[in-house]
Write a protein that holds these residues in place. Structure first.
Motif, PDB file in Angstrom:
ATOM      1  N   GLU A 113      -5.328   8.921   8.133  1.00  0.00           N
ATOM      2  CA  GLU A 113      -3.897   8.602   8.310  1.00  0.00           C
ATOM      3  C   GLU A 113      -3.082   9.864   8.581  1.00  0.00           C
ATOM      4  O   GLU A 113      -2.041   9.815   9.233  1.00  0.00           O
ATOM      5  CB  GLU A 113      -3.363   7.849   7.086  1.00  0.00           C
ATOM      6  N   TYR A 158      -6.739 -12.014   9.637  1.00  0.00           N
ATOM      7  CA  TYR A 158      -6.231 -11.459   8.374  1.00  0.00           C
ATOM      8  C   TYR A 158      -4.803 -10.947   8.575  1.00  0.00           C
ATOM      9  O   TYR A 158      -4.436 -10.507   9.671  1.00  0.00           O
ATOM     10  CB  TYR A 158      -7.147 -10.310   7.939  1.00  0.00           C
ATOM     11  N   HIS A 413       3.108  -6.225  -1.179  1.00  0.00           N
ATOM     12  CA  HIS A 413       3.588  -5.839   0.139  1.00  0.00           C
ATOM     13  C   HIS A 413       4.977  -6.431   0.401  1.00  0.00           C
ATOM     14  O   HIS A 413       5.300  -7.520  -0.065  1.00  0.00           O
ATOM     15  CB  HIS A 413       2.631  -6.376   1.206  1.00  0.00           C
ATOM     16  N   ALA A 477     -10.208  -2.448   1.014  1.00  0.00           N
ATOM     17  CA  ALA A 477      -9.458  -3.128  -0.051  1.00  0.00           C
ATOM     18  C   ALA A 477     -10.319  -4.130  -0.813  1.00  0.00           C
ATOM     19  O   ALA A 477     -10.032  -4.461  -1.957  1.00  0.00           O
ATOM     20  CB  ALA A 477      -8.241  -3.836   0.550  1.00  0.00           C
ATOM     21  N   VAL A 497      -4.403  -4.556  14.621  1.00  0.00           N
ATOM     22  CA  VAL A 497      -3.023  -4.239  14.982  1.00  0.00           C
ATOM     23  C   VAL A 497      -2.543  -3.286  13.903  1.00  0.00           C
ATOM     24  O   VAL A 497      -2.491  -3.647  12.723  1.00  0.00           O
ATOM     25  CB  VAL A 497      -2.154  -5.515  14.979  1.00  0.00           C
ATOM     26  N   LYS A 500      -1.437   3.272  11.867  1.00  0.00           N
ATOM     27  CA  LYS A 500      -2.218   4.501  11.686  1.00  0.00           C
ATOM     28  C   LYS A 500      -3.692   4.154  11.568  1.00  0.00           C
ATOM     29  O   LYS A 500      -4.052   3.058  11.144  1.00  0.00           O
ATOM     30  CB  LYS A 500      -1.759   5.216  10.413  1.00  0.00           C
ATOM     31  N   ASN A 502      -7.397   3.911  10.211  1.00  0.00           N
ATOM     32  CA  ASN A 502      -8.038   3.860   8.893  1.00  0.00           C
ATOM     33  C   ASN A 502      -9.506   3.483   9.004  1.00  0.00           C
ATOM     34  O   ASN A 502     -10.004   3.187  10.101  1.00  0.00           O
ATOM     35  CB  ASN A 502      -7.258   2.941   7.941  1.00  0.00           C
ATOM     36  N   GLU A 559       4.710  -6.141  16.651  1.00  0.00           N
ATOM     37  CA  GLU A 559       3.656  -7.045  16.162  1.00  0.00           C
ATOM     38  C   GLU A 559       3.795  -8.418  16.816  1.00  0.00           C
ATOM     39  O   GLU A 559       2.805  -9.048  17.183  1.00  0.00           O
ATOM     40  CB  GLU A 559       3.731  -7.143  14.631  1.00  0.00           C
ATOM     41  N   THR A 656      -8.843  -0.658 -12.339  1.00  0.00           N
ATOM     42  CA  THR A 656      -8.585   0.171 -11.158  1.00  0.00           C
ATOM     43  C   THR A 656      -7.083   0.197 -10.881  1.00  0.00           C
ATOM     44  O   THR A 656      -6.417  -0.829 -10.937  1.00  0.00           O
ATOM     45  CB  THR A 656      -9.353  -0.331  -9.924  1.00  0.00           C
ATOM     46  N   THR A 665      -4.439   1.524   0.231  1.00  0.00           N
ATOM     47  CA  THR A 665      -5.472   2.443   0.721  1.00  0.00           C
ATOM     48  C   THR A 665      -4.874   3.644   1.449  1.00  0.00           C
ATOM     49  O   THR A 665      -5.605   4.530   1.879  1.00  0.00           O
ATOM     50  CB  THR A 665      -6.459   1.722   1.668  1.00  0.00           C
ATOM     51  N   ASN A 739     -13.928   0.671  -5.691  1.00  0.00           N
ATOM     52  CA  ASN A 739     -14.228  -0.706  -5.263  1.00  0.00           C
ATOM     53  C   ASN A 739     -15.709  -1.036  -5.106  1.00  0.00           C
ATOM     54  O   ASN A 739     -16.087  -2.199  -5.271  1.00  0.00           O
ATOM     55  CB  ASN A 739     -13.478  -1.044  -3.969  1.00  0.00           C
TER      56      ASN A 739
HETATM   57  N1  LIG Z   1     -10.051  -2.250  -6.860  1.00  0.00           N
HETATM   58  C1  LIG Z   1      -8.901  -2.729  -6.398  1.00  0.00           C
HETATM   59  N2  LIG Z   1      -8.857  -3.276  -5.171  1.00  0.00           N
HETATM   60  C2  LIG Z   1      -7.698  -3.763  -4.696  1.00  0.00           C
HETATM   61  C3  LIG Z   1      -6.526  -3.713  -5.481  1.00  0.00           C
HETATM   62  C4  LIG Z   1      -6.590  -3.128  -6.789  1.00  0.00           C
HETATM   63  O1  LIG Z   1      -5.598  -3.056  -7.535  1.00  0.00           O
HETATM   64  N3  LIG Z   1      -7.794  -2.648  -7.198  1.00  0.00           N
HETATM   65  N4  LIG Z   1      -5.356  -4.241  -4.986  1.00  0.00           N
HETATM   66  C5  LIG Z   1      -5.475  -5.290  -3.979  1.00  0.00           C
HETATM   67  C6  LIG Z   1      -4.146  -5.555  -3.386  1.00  0.00           C
HETATM   68  S1  LIG Z   1      -2.929  -6.011  -4.501  1.00  0.00           S
HETATM   69  C7  LIG Z   1      -3.886  -5.503  -2.066  1.00  0.00           C
HETATM   70  S2  LIG Z   1      -2.367  -6.051  -1.496  1.00  0.00           S
HETATM   71  C8  LIG Z   1      -4.925  -5.053  -1.103  1.00  0.00           C
HETATM   72  C9  LIG Z   1      -4.328  -4.214   0.045  1.00  0.00           C
HETATM   73  O2  LIG Z   1      -5.086  -4.375   1.163  1.00  0.00           O
HETATM   74  P1  LIG Z   1      -4.515  -4.126   2.659  1.00  0.00           P
HETATM   75  O3  LIG Z   1      -3.186  -4.754   2.806  1.00  0.00           O
HETATM   76  O4  LIG Z   1      -5.577  -4.584   3.594  1.00  0.00           O
HETATM   77  O5  LIG Z   1      -4.441  -2.562   2.717  1.00  0.00           O
HETATM   78  P2  LIG Z   1      -3.293  -1.494   2.954  1.00  0.00           P
HETATM   79  O6  LIG Z   1      -3.821  -0.257   2.344  1.00  0.00           O
HETATM   80  O7  LIG Z   1      -1.999  -1.967   2.464  1.00  0.00           O
HETATM   81  O8  LIG Z   1      -3.281  -1.318   4.558  1.00  0.00           O
HETATM   82  C10 LIG Z   1      -2.967  -0.053   5.092  1.00  0.00           C
HETATM   83  C11 LIG Z   1      -3.071  -0.022   6.596  1.00  0.00           C
HETATM   84  O9  LIG Z   1      -2.139  -0.915   7.180  1.00  0.00           O
HETATM   85  C12 LIG Z   1      -1.708  -0.425   8.437  1.00  0.00           C
HETATM   86  N5  LIG Z   1      -0.251  -0.544   8.496  1.00  0.00           N
HETATM   87  C13 LIG Z   1       0.667   0.099   7.766  1.00  0.00           C
HETATM   88  N6  LIG Z   1       1.914  -0.310   8.084  1.00  0.00           N
HETATM   89  C14 LIG Z   1       1.768  -1.256   9.050  1.00  0.00           C
HETATM   90  C15 LIG Z   1       2.673  -2.076   9.772  1.00  0.00           C
HETATM   91  O10 LIG Z   1       3.876  -2.021   9.606  1.00  0.00           O
HETATM   92  N7  LIG Z   1       2.114  -2.948  10.673  1.00  0.00           N
HETATM   93  C16 LIG Z   1       0.774  -3.026  10.893  1.00  0.00           C
HETATM   94  N8  LIG Z   1       0.323  -3.907  11.769  1.00  0.00           N
HETATM   95  N9  LIG Z   1      -0.085  -2.250  10.228  1.00  0.00           N
HETATM   96  C17 LIG Z   1       0.395  -1.396   9.314  1.00  0.00           C
HETATM   97  C18 LIG Z   1      -2.125   1.020   8.555  1.00  0.00           C
HETATM   98  O11 LIG Z   1      -3.077   1.101   9.595  1.00  0.00           O
HETATM   99  C19 LIG Z   1      -2.726   1.322   7.177  1.00  0.00           C
HETATM  100  O12 LIG Z   1      -3.878   2.134   7.292  1.00  0.00           O
HETATM  101  O13 LIG Z   1      -5.928  -4.290  -1.807  1.00  0.00           O
HETATM  102  C20 LIG Z   1      -6.513  -4.995  -2.892  1.00  0.00           C
HETATM  103  N10 LIG Z   1      -7.649  -4.278  -3.432  1.00  0.00           N
END
Ligand SMILES: Nc1nc2c(c(=O)[nH]1)N[C@H]1C(S)=C(S)[C@@H](COP(=O)(O)OP(=O)(O)OC[C@H]3O[C@@H](n4cnc5c(=O)[nH]c(N)nc54)[C@H](O)[C@@H]3O)O[C@H]1N2
Ligand SMILES: Nc1nc2c(c(=O)[nH]1)N[C@H]1C(S)=C(S)[C@@H](COP(=O)(O)OP(=O)(O)OC[C@H]3O[C@@H](n4cnc5c(=O)[nH]c(N)nc54)[C@H](O)[C@@H]3O)O[C@H]1N2
Ligand SMILES: [Mo]
Length: 765
Positions: A113, A158, A413, A477, A497, A500, A502, A559, A656, A665, A739
């Motif tokens: 990133e 997704y 989010h 995630a 879509v 940055k 990842n 988007e 975690t 992430t 994870n």
């Molecule tokens: N062990 C463990 N695992 C977990 C969790 C935990 O507490 N412990 N938490 C869980 C939870 S609550 C969640 S919500 C998930 C998160 O899981 P995700 O929502 O899949 O992951 P993020 O890290 O939020 O995604 C980051 C990426 O989104 C993209 N991005 C950022 N902004 C934008 C935008 O405006 N538009 C678009 N199209 N892309 C964008 C970038 O490319 C960035 O690299 O993880 C889950 N996993």
């Protein structure tokens, strides 16, 4: 520019963070990111428009945007998220010219990133193992062609919770016109336990409170949510509540700074000479999953007080009229409660009887009570039962459906709740199927689609052949990294879509695409002029959001334009689905949303610009219960601890966590300021008592080994032992690094939310 898988660099340096949350520390945190991100000029002017009527809405958390915003209505982490978006760094095709995808996959998300914003569409070339620049039309045509070849049921769409209501509505519509309900959302790893569990007992899949309630409640019972890091703007109303005498009782295995003390960075007097506000009345360090037993203890106390009131003829403690008229199932619950002794409640909660009694007294003495919770409740195997018990507690004194009271899950989010509201759901029955038939004249698929866990299962069996990610970093995630990561490349099609680069992008399918999009603060110019979008917060308020900044690259698309572009290239032309017209003018999409849910979204185009947004309503708030019985449900728990695997000798339950320097992430840096930790994320927090018992030294490097009782080997090594105040049998460390220790089957029983807060592990030295 070498990256490394371990984002670390040195060992963690634990030290007590002697300052309160907020205050100068948070301003320094913002300044550090601004410098590091080489933020583009004018960002402070941009930040001053964040979360304001007529401005753009923060991309960080889903906390409410008040009708009377502060001069700077943003927090340290909201500012970081915006600065992260508005970096001057660019991730151009040159990066891919000098590195293969396999090389980049070793870098880790922090380094990836840090390359900056993606600038143009990219196509994966398997021969050279590189992403190559490509034009939008070529990309849309090729993706559309591939989707037409695939069985729609083998493709998953997704969504990560950021995309606004307009693109989200079209994304869900596209999925169903194409032919599937495979619409998992980040919510499926987050508050799906709420969407299922809270709905079951109150009829509402979302919280029942609004902003005003926080200014009227007498007590807040606060479970498993870390506001200092994850929703800092909530600290303002909480501080105001404390200062007018509201008592906050916190349940959390970790002492989280934001719930201990807070200095308002918007208050010049408190910033310079004042003392921070003490935020809690009691701080109860429950064991992971111990909330069920803890709330049972509170309920026991409420009943003791009710019996005492009956004996002395004092005013009843229970709200008998409410229970009679509005609830169902209390007798069974009370019968169960009577069979459970304090010893069991103490053992399972990790709390003492006097503490539970005192907290129960605070509950009884408060006229209006709010229950707040986050991932510490939802991410357990029996998390839905914890929600059920919290609702039981509230129902005993009629604390739902009246002013100053209610149940308030804090969403993650910034538009994750809204994405569900406008149809992004894998559950066929929750889609607006009749409206799809009426407005667009097609027969929507009626078979349930994949949750995130089911997507991974289908990936592992080879049944899932196509993937589109509207944001997110799903491969990192989710649980069960090792096996699942190998399977991503077997897919026929992967489309991301994104803003940055990842790690998930670096596991392309046979046909692999990265489509770069605008961020919320950027101007979205379409054929019909500059466009605005809208989103929904944790309080079910909908706001307009308009970006004004020059986009990071001329080649970015919104988007909505990307979703519409792929849909148009995939589906047969249909006058009822004019994707180009919708792209030219988003107000037409809002009209569709308003026609789909007229009660909630009528006149949306006008109302979304109201100060404080518009409230889409919630029947449970009016004491209309859309449950099976038509009443609010008391539930009877089947377990006393929410963890799915019980305690055993030398088995720990691993929590975690998010640090103060990350958004899921996305890792901003290596300082977890509010917990007094910095330097490395490859750490495991262990209590001094457990360290002594196991003869562990501070700084010793250990391996955590999965202990879920199946045959699969799950390990994460290279973790530095770091002493931290934790209940017995508890360890803590960072998501997503840990994870790989989470089994895919270890998820919440009703909703399939991965149980990331009580992962069974052992320590190997
Ligand atoms: N062990 C463990 N695992 C977990 C969790 C935990 O507490 N412990 N938490 C869980 C939870 S609550 C969640 S919500 C998930 C998160 O899981 P995700 O929502 O899949 O992951 P993020 O890290 O939020 O995604 C980051 C990426 O989104 C993209 N991005 C950022 N902004 C934008 C935008 O405006 N538009 C678009 N199209 N892309 C964008 C970038 O490319 C960035 O690299 O993880 C889950 N996993
Ligand atoms: N800056 C920043 N903001 C964010 C995010 C981010 O990563 N960074 N992520 C966003 C997203 S998607 C989400 S879902 C939210 C997440 O926000 P939170 O809901 O706060 O989630 P976590 O950070 O995972 O922390 C959960 C809290 O629960 C506690 N806990 C763990 N197990 C238990 C338990 O068994 N019982 C109790 N009572 N407590 C427990 C932990 O100690 C921790 O304080 O934040 C959102 N906002
Ligand atoms: Mo989340």
């Amino acid at each position: 520019m070498a990256g490394s898988k371990d984002n670390a660099g040195g060992t963690a340096t634990p030290h007590e963070y002697r300052h309160s949350t907020g205050g100068w520390g948070s301003l320094q945190g913002i300044a550090r990111i601004a410098l590091k991100e080489r933020a583009s000029p004018g960002v402070i002017e941009t930040l001053s428009r964040q979360n304001k009527p007529g401005g753009y809405m923060c991309t960080s958390c889903a906390w409410a945007k008040p009708p009377n915003p502060h001069a700077f209505e943003f927090c340290e982490n909201g500012a970081k998220a915006t600065l992260w978006d508005l970096t001057t760094d660019r991730c151009t095709p040159e990066l891919f010219a000098s590195h293969t995808v396999s090389e980049l996959r070793q870098w880790g998300d922090y380094e990836l990133e840090m390359q900056g914003r993606l600038t143009q569409p990219l196509r994966y070339d398997a021969n050279t193992d590189r992403y190559l620049p490509v034009g939008w039309d070529t990309a849309f045509a090729a993706i559309g062609q591939k989707l037409r070849e695939l069985d729609p049921k083998s493709v998953t769409f997704y969504a990560s919770g950021k995309a606004a209501l307009e693109p989200s509505y079209l994304y869900a519509l596209f999925a169903r016109m194409y032919g599937h309900n495979n619409l998992p959302d980040s919510s499926n790893m987050c508050h799906e336990t709420t969407s299922v569990g809270l709905k079951k007992v109150t009829g509402s899949p979302v919280g029942t409170c609004t902003f005003e309630d926080l200014s009227k409640c007498d007590a807040i019972f606060y479970f498993g949510q870390n506001p200092g890091t994850n929703s800092p703007r909530i600290l303002h109303p909480l501080k105001d509540a404390v200062e007018r005498g509201c008592k906050i009782i916190v349940f959390n295995p970790l002492k989280e700074k934001g719930l201990i003390e807070f200095t308002d960075p918007q208050n010049p007097i408190q910033m310079t000479v004042g003392t921070p506000t003490k935020m809690n009345h009691m701080y109860l360090q429950v064991r992971p999953g111990g909330d069920i037993a803890a709330i049972m203890g509170l309920c026991k106390r409420v009943l003791e007080r009710e019996r005492a009131a009956q004996e002395t003829g004092a005013r009843p403690v229970l709200d008998h009229a409410f229970i009679e008229q509005h609830t169902h199932g209390i007798d069974e619950f009370l019968a169960k409660l009577n069979t459970i002794g304090w010893d069991a409640l103490e053992a399972e909660s990790g709390l003492t009887r006097p503490d539970m009694e005192e907290a129960g007294d605070v509950y009884c003495n408060a006229e209006r009570v709010i229950g707040i919770y986050g991932m510490g409740v939802t991410q357990h195997v029996h998390g839905g039962q914890t929600i059920g018990l919290l609702v039981n507690l509230l129902l005993l004194r009629g604390n739902i459906g009246r002013e100053g009271a209610g149940c308030n899950p804090i969403r993650g989010h910034s538009n994750v709740q809204g994405q569900r509201t406008v149809g992004i759901t894998e559950k066929a029955e929750l889609a607006p199927n009749d409206k799809y038939r009426e407005l667009f004249g097609f027969e929507p698929p009626m078979e349930d689609g994949h949750t995130t866990v089911e997507f991974v299962k289908a990936l592992l069996t080879g049944e899932n052949k196509g993937f589109i990610g509207l944001g997110g970093n799903l491969a990192m995630a989710i649980p069960e990294h090792e096996q699942a990561h190998a399977a991503w490349a077997d897919m026929e099609l992967t489309v991301h879509v994104a803003t940055k680069l990842n790690t998930t992008h670096l596991m392309p399918g046979k046909s692999g695409w990265i489509l770069p999009c605008l961020v919320r603060a950027e101007e979205d110019m379409q054929a019909g002029g500059p466009q605005a979008v809208s989103m929904e917060d944790s309080f079910s308020h909908i706001y307009g959001s308009q970006g004004r900044r020059t986009p990071a690259s001329e080649l970015l698309k919104s988007e909505l334009a990307i979703v519409a572009g792929i849909a148009q290239a995939t589906l047969d032309p249909d006058p009822k689905a004019p994707w180009q017209e919708w792209t030219a003018d988003y107000s037409l999409v809002r009209d569709l949303i308003a026609r789909t849910w007229p009660d909630q979204f009528h006149d949306m185009n006008v109302r979304m610009w109201q100060a404080g947004g518009f409230y889409r309503g919630n029947p449970a708030r009016e004491r209309i219960w859309k449950t099976d019985s038509g009443k609010a449900e008391f539930t009877t728990p089947t377990v006393l601890n929410a963890a799915g695997v019980g305690r055993a000798e030398n088995r720990f339950h691993l929590v975690t966590l998010r640090s103060n320097d990350q958004f899921n992430t996305t890792i901003y840096g290596h300082s977890d300021r509010l917990r007094g930790l910095s330097g490395s994320r490859m750490i495991v927090l262990v209590s001094p008592a457990e360290m002594e018992r196991l003869s562990l030294r501070e700084g010793q490097v250990v391996t955590l080994v999965g202990d879920a009782g199946d045959d699969v080997v799950r390990e994460v090594g290279g973790l530095t032992v770091t002493p931290y105040d934790l209940p017995a049998g508890t360890l803590a460390g960072y998501f997503p690094e840990l994870n790989p220790l989470m089994p895919l089957w270890y998820h919440e029983e009703m909703s399939k939310t991965p149980a990331a807060k009580s992962i069974p592990v052992r320590i190997r030295t």
